[in-house]
Design an enzyme around this catalytic site. Structure first.
Site, PDB file in Angstrom:
ATOM      1  CG  ASP A 298      -1.853   1.178   1.279  1.00 17.92           C
ATOM      2  OD1 ASP A 298      -1.809   2.011   0.344  1.00 17.92           O
ATOM      3  OD2 ASP A 298      -2.629   1.282   2.246  1.00 17.92           O
TER       4      ASP A 298
ATOM      5  CE1 TYR B  17      -5.804  11.404 -10.919  1.00 18.52           C
ATOM      6  CE2 TYR B  17      -6.402  12.906 -12.697  1.00 18.52           C
ATOM      7  CZ  TYR B  17      -5.754  11.767 -12.256  1.00 18.52           C
ATOM      8  OH  TYR B  17      -5.044  10.995 -13.155  1.00 18.52           O
TER       9      TYR B  17
ATOM     10  CE  LYS C 204      -2.177  11.797 -11.614  1.00 17.46           C
ATOM     11  NZ  LYS C 204      -1.107  10.772 -11.457  1.00 17.46           N
TER      12      LYS C 204
END
Length: 262
Positions: A71, A171, A175
């Site tokens: 993980d 998100y 990025k």
């Protein structure tokens, strides 16, 4: 198998690659194609059974897949991956930081725990991975290593979804950070050149890709599956980057479905 010729990948045959988020989608495809190109690929994901199934599928190929449950949303999880590789396989020649999640919730409505999980999975794990990947290359004298950070065209703009499909602004923010990290890492690596290390770093930014990360509501708006990029397209791009001559560093590669507006 990748449609592009493997020419240029021969120098990586028998060497070690680490691919995070390798149990499905882009990560699984890149892991598969690197195995077919002859690499020993450590596929990292939480879903061990999927990794094991992929390893079985690839039995008999020039390389092999080493399934490793992990993980990477936690610092200890990332460190455990690189320690296992160092203890069992040695130095890393290729690192593909691919693990990522999308939570389609507007920033103002995000639960703090969700924010933390997305940042830690999409960005913190990548930063730590870059650090530990370079450490492995230096320790084992791998002077031509390559790091590919799977980014997004959302790292270069703020993609807006129809209101009924939620938001991907959070998100896109992770990025955008990936763009800065990749550029900054290239600058920092200049300090290693006097010792002969020419480690290449690439930000690979796909547009809309058809994977299980797509909300069903969004998938239904597509005229057909082929109107989006496929995972194979992204993997082909990754192999193109890796197979470039050692003197060529593709620092940013953006691919989009034909006609997709940015």
């Amino acid at each position: 198998m990748a449609h592009r010729s493997m020419s240029g990948m021969e120098r990586f045959a028998g060497r070690v690659a680490v691919v995070t988020g390798a149990s499905s989608g882009i990560g699984a495809q890149i892991a598969e194609d690197l195995v077919r190109a002859g690499m020993v690929v450590v596929g990292v994901a939480r879903r061990l059974e999927r990794l094991q199934a992929l390893a079985a599928k690839l039995a008999g190929q020039p390389g092999r897949l080493e399934p490793l449950q992990g993980d990477v949303s936690t610092t200890e999880g990332v460190k455990r991956v690189f320690k296992w590789v160092d203890d069992n396989l040695g130095g890393i020649s290729v690192l593909v930081n691919n693990a990522g999640i999308i939570i389609y919730t507007p920033v103002q409505d995000l639960d703090p725990a969700e924010s933390e999980r997305m940042v830690s999975t999409n960005f913190t794990s990548m930063m730590i991975g870059c650090s530990l990947g370079v450490t492995s290359m230096r320790k084992h004298g791998i002077k031509d290593g390559h790091i590919i950070n799977i980014n997004s065209d959302g790292g270069h703009r703020m993609a807006m979804l129809p209101e009924n499909l939620g938001s991907c602004i959070a998100y896109c923010s992770t990025k955008h950070a990936t763009v800065a990290l990749t550029k900054g890492l290239r600058a920092d690596l200049q300090a290693l050149k006097p010792a002969g290390f020419k480690i290449r770093v690439t930000s690979l930014s796909p547009g809309f890709v058809y994977t299980d990360m797509i909300p069903d509501e969004y998938a239904k708006t597509l005229p057909d599956k082929e109107s989006a990029l496929q995972t194979q397209d992204v993997s082909n791009a990754a192999l193109f980057v890796l197979s470039s001559p050692p003197a060529v560093e593709i620092t940013e590669l953006m691919i989009q479905p034909t006609g997709e507006f940015m």
